[in-house]
Write a protein that holds these residues in place. Sequence first.
Motif, PDB file in Angstrom:
ATOM      1  N   CYS A 125      -5.343  -3.314   3.382  1.00 14.16           N
ATOM      2  CA  CYS A 125      -4.812  -2.019   3.847  1.00 14.16           C
ATOM      3  C   CYS A 125      -3.516  -2.198   4.622  1.00 14.16           C
ATOM      4  O   CYS A 125      -2.586  -1.405   4.469  1.00 14.16           O
ATOM      5  CB  CYS A 125      -5.849  -1.305   4.704  1.00 14.16           C
ATOM      6  SG  CYS A 125      -7.236  -0.668   3.758  1.00 14.16           S
ATOM      7  N   THR A 126      -3.443  -3.237   5.453  1.00 13.00           N
ATOM      8  CA  THR A 126      -2.207  -3.496   6.193  1.00 13.00           C
ATOM      9  C   THR A 126      -1.048  -3.761   5.240  1.00 13.00           C
ATOM     10  O   THR A 126       0.052  -3.211   5.408  1.00 13.00           O
ATOM     11  CB  THR A 126      -2.394  -4.692   7.141  1.00 13.00           C
ATOM     12  OG1 THR A 126      -3.444  -4.392   8.058  1.00 13.00           O
ATOM     13  CG2 THR A 126      -1.121  -4.991   7.904  1.00 13.00           C
ATOM     14  N   LEU A 127      -1.286  -4.583   4.232  1.00  6.40           N
ATOM     15  CA  LEU A 127      -0.226  -4.885   3.271  1.00  6.40           C
ATOM     16  C   LEU A 127       0.167  -3.660   2.454  1.00  6.40           C
ATOM     17  O   LEU A 127       1.360  -3.418   2.223  1.00  6.40           O
ATOM     18  CB  LEU A 127      -0.664  -6.015   2.348  1.00  6.40           C
ATOM     19  CG  LEU A 127      -0.765  -7.383   3.009  1.00  6.40           C
ATOM     20  CD1 LEU A 127      -1.343  -8.404   2.033  1.00  6.40           C
ATOM     21  CD2 LEU A 127       0.584  -7.837   3.517  1.00  6.40           C
ATOM     22  N   LEU A 128      -0.802  -2.875   2.032  1.00  2.57           N
ATOM     23  CA  LEU A 128      -0.485  -1.683   1.235  1.00  2.57           C
ATOM     24  C   LEU A 128       0.273  -0.628   2.040  1.00  2.57           C
ATOM     25  O   LEU A 128       1.215  -0.018   1.539  1.00  2.57           O
ATOM     26  CB  LEU A 128      -1.766  -1.092   0.647  1.00  2.57           C
ATOM     27  CG  LEU A 128      -2.398  -1.894  -0.486  1.00  2.57           C
ATOM     28  CD1 LEU A 128      -3.742  -1.292  -0.874  1.00  2.57           C
ATOM     29  CD2 LEU A 128      -1.476  -1.955  -1.683  1.00  2.57           C
ATOM     30  N   SER A 134       2.157  -1.206   4.701  1.00  5.14           N
ATOM     31  CA  SER A 134       3.500  -1.753   4.949  1.00  5.14           C
ATOM     32  C   SER A 134       4.377  -1.645   3.712  1.00  5.14           C
ATOM     33  O   SER A 134       5.554  -1.279   3.801  1.00  5.14           O
ATOM     34  CB  SER A 134       3.404  -3.214   5.383  1.00  5.14           C
ATOM     35  OG  SER A 134       2.652  -3.317   6.550  1.00  5.14           O
ATOM     36  N   PHE A 135       3.820  -1.973   2.555  1.00  4.19           N
ATOM     37  CA  PHE A 135       4.580  -1.870   1.317  1.00  4.19           C
ATOM     38  C   PHE A 135       4.983  -0.430   1.041  1.00  4.19           C
ATOM     39  O   PHE A 135       6.116  -0.170   0.618  1.00  4.19           O
ATOM     40  CB  PHE A 135       3.773  -2.419   0.137  1.00  4.19           C
ATOM     41  CG  PHE A 135       4.479  -2.234  -1.177  1.00  4.19           C
ATOM     42  CD1 PHE A 135       5.557  -3.036  -1.513  1.00  4.19           C
ATOM     43  CD2 PHE A 135       4.083  -1.242  -2.056  1.00  4.19           C
ATOM     44  CE1 PHE A 135       6.219  -2.860  -2.718  1.00  4.19           C
ATOM     45  CE2 PHE A 135       4.736  -1.056  -3.262  1.00  4.19           C
ATOM     46  CZ  PHE A 135       5.811  -1.871  -3.594  1.00  4.19           C
ATOM     47  N   LYS A 136       4.096   0.524   1.289  1.00  2.59           N
ATOM     48  CA  LYS A 136       4.406   1.939   1.039  1.00  2.59           C
ATOM     49  C   LYS A 136       5.554   2.413   1.936  1.00  2.59           C
ATOM     50  O   LYS A 136       6.460   3.120   1.479  1.00  2.59           O
ATOM     51  CB  LYS A 136       3.156   2.794   1.257  1.00  2.59           C
ATOM     52  CG  LYS A 136       3.368   4.260   1.041  1.00  2.59           C
ATOM     53  CD  LYS A 136       3.705   4.571  -0.391  1.00  2.59           C
ATOM     54  CE  LYS A 136       3.786   6.070  -0.599  1.00  2.59           C
ATOM     55  NZ  LYS A 136       4.251   6.429  -1.919  1.00  2.59           N
ATOM     56  N   GLU A 166      11.264   3.715   2.121  1.00  2.80           N
ATOM     57  CA  GLU A 166      12.585   3.564   2.733  1.00  2.80           C
ATOM     58  C   GLU A 166      13.623   3.169   1.686  1.00  2.80           C
ATOM     59  O   GLU A 166      14.733   3.701   1.673  1.00  2.80           O
ATOM     60  CB  GLU A 166      12.540   2.509   3.835  1.00  2.80           C
ATOM     61  CG  GLU A 166      13.896   2.280   4.462  1.00  2.80           C
ATOM     62  CD  GLU A 166      13.874   1.205   5.526  1.00  2.80           C
ATOM     63  OE1 GLU A 166      14.917   1.019   6.154  1.00  2.80           O
ATOM     64  OE2 GLU A 166      12.843   0.555   5.708  1.00  2.80           O
ATOM     65  N   HIS A 167      13.283   2.274   0.798  1.00  2.00           N
ATOM     66  CA  HIS A 167      14.248   1.833  -0.206  1.00  2.00           C
ATOM     67  C   HIS A 167      14.479   2.878  -1.304  1.00  2.00           C
ATOM     68  O   HIS A 167      15.537   2.897  -1.906  1.00  2.00           O
ATOM     69  CB  HIS A 167      13.820   0.498  -0.810  1.00  2.00           C
ATOM     70  CG  HIS A 167      14.076  -0.639   0.125  1.00  2.00           C
ATOM     71  ND1 HIS A 167      15.325  -1.144   0.360  1.00  2.00           N
ATOM     72  CD2 HIS A 167      13.247  -1.332   0.935  1.00  2.00           C
ATOM     73  CE1 HIS A 167      15.262  -2.107   1.245  1.00  2.00           C
ATOM     74  NE2 HIS A 167      14.006  -2.244   1.615  1.00  2.00           N
ATOM     75  N   MET A 178       7.183  -3.450  10.897  1.00  2.00           N
ATOM     76  CA  MET A 178       6.861  -4.597  11.746  1.00  2.00           C
ATOM     77  C   MET A 178       5.687  -4.291  12.671  1.00  2.00           C
ATOM     78  O   MET A 178       4.822  -5.144  12.883  1.00  2.00           O
ATOM     79  CB  MET A 178       8.088  -5.027  12.558  1.00  2.00           C
ATOM     80  CG  MET A 178       9.212  -5.586  11.703  1.00  2.00           C
ATOM     81  SD  MET A 178       8.713  -6.939  10.626  1.00  2.00           S
ATOM     82  CE  MET A 178       8.234  -8.146  11.830  1.00  2.00           C
ATOM     83  N   ILE A 179       5.633  -3.091  13.218  1.00  2.87           N
ATOM     84  CA  ILE A 179       4.518  -2.715  14.094  1.00  2.87           C
ATOM     85  C   ILE A 179       3.208  -2.703  13.321  1.00  2.87           C
ATOM     86  O   ILE A 179       2.180  -3.190  13.800  1.00  2.87           O
ATOM     87  CB  ILE A 179       4.790  -1.356  14.766  1.00  2.87           C
ATOM     88  CG1 ILE A 179       5.898  -1.500  15.794  1.00  2.87           C
ATOM     89  CG2 ILE A 179       3.526  -0.806  15.414  1.00  2.87           C
ATOM     90  CD1 ILE A 179       6.391  -0.185  16.363  1.00  2.87           C
ATOM     91  N   VAL A 180       3.231  -2.161  12.106  1.00  2.00           N
ATOM     92  CA  VAL A 180       2.021  -2.125  11.285  1.00  2.00           C
ATOM     93  C   VAL A 180       1.562  -3.540  10.950  1.00  2.00           C
ATOM     94  O   VAL A 180       0.370  -3.862  11.055  1.00  2.00           O
ATOM     95  CB  VAL A 180       2.264  -1.297   9.999  1.00  2.00           C
ATOM     96  CG1 VAL A 180       1.116  -1.448   9.027  1.00  2.00           C
ATOM     97  CG2 VAL A 180       2.463   0.163  10.336  1.00  2.00           C
TER      98      VAL A 180
END
Length: 93
Positions: A26-29, A31-33, A38-39, A56-58
């Motif tokens: 969940c942390t990786l998903l 952060s990726f989202k 943003e991009h 970074m906080i997540v």
Amino acid sequence: TPIFNPQQKLWNIGFFTLLLITNLGCTLLISFKIWYTEHQNFSVYQSGRRLLPVVMIVIESGAIYSFSLAALFADYLSGSPSQYFIIDAVSCI
């Protein structure tokens, strides 16, 4: 039922493993989202408002919680009574 009951130990190992995998996933998903959004909308954020600090906080929050779970899991597997202190700490995180 004591937590070191041999019949319950396999269930506890499975629970801790799934909890750690779910947290990391969940942390990786998340952060990726945030990063992907943003991009995709780079022209909107060219004014200086970037979402990288949010990512970074997540990631840092997920890492702290994952480390705490890993420490709890290691203490549980070793049979150490210090796991009770770590359980109390993890519940606050």
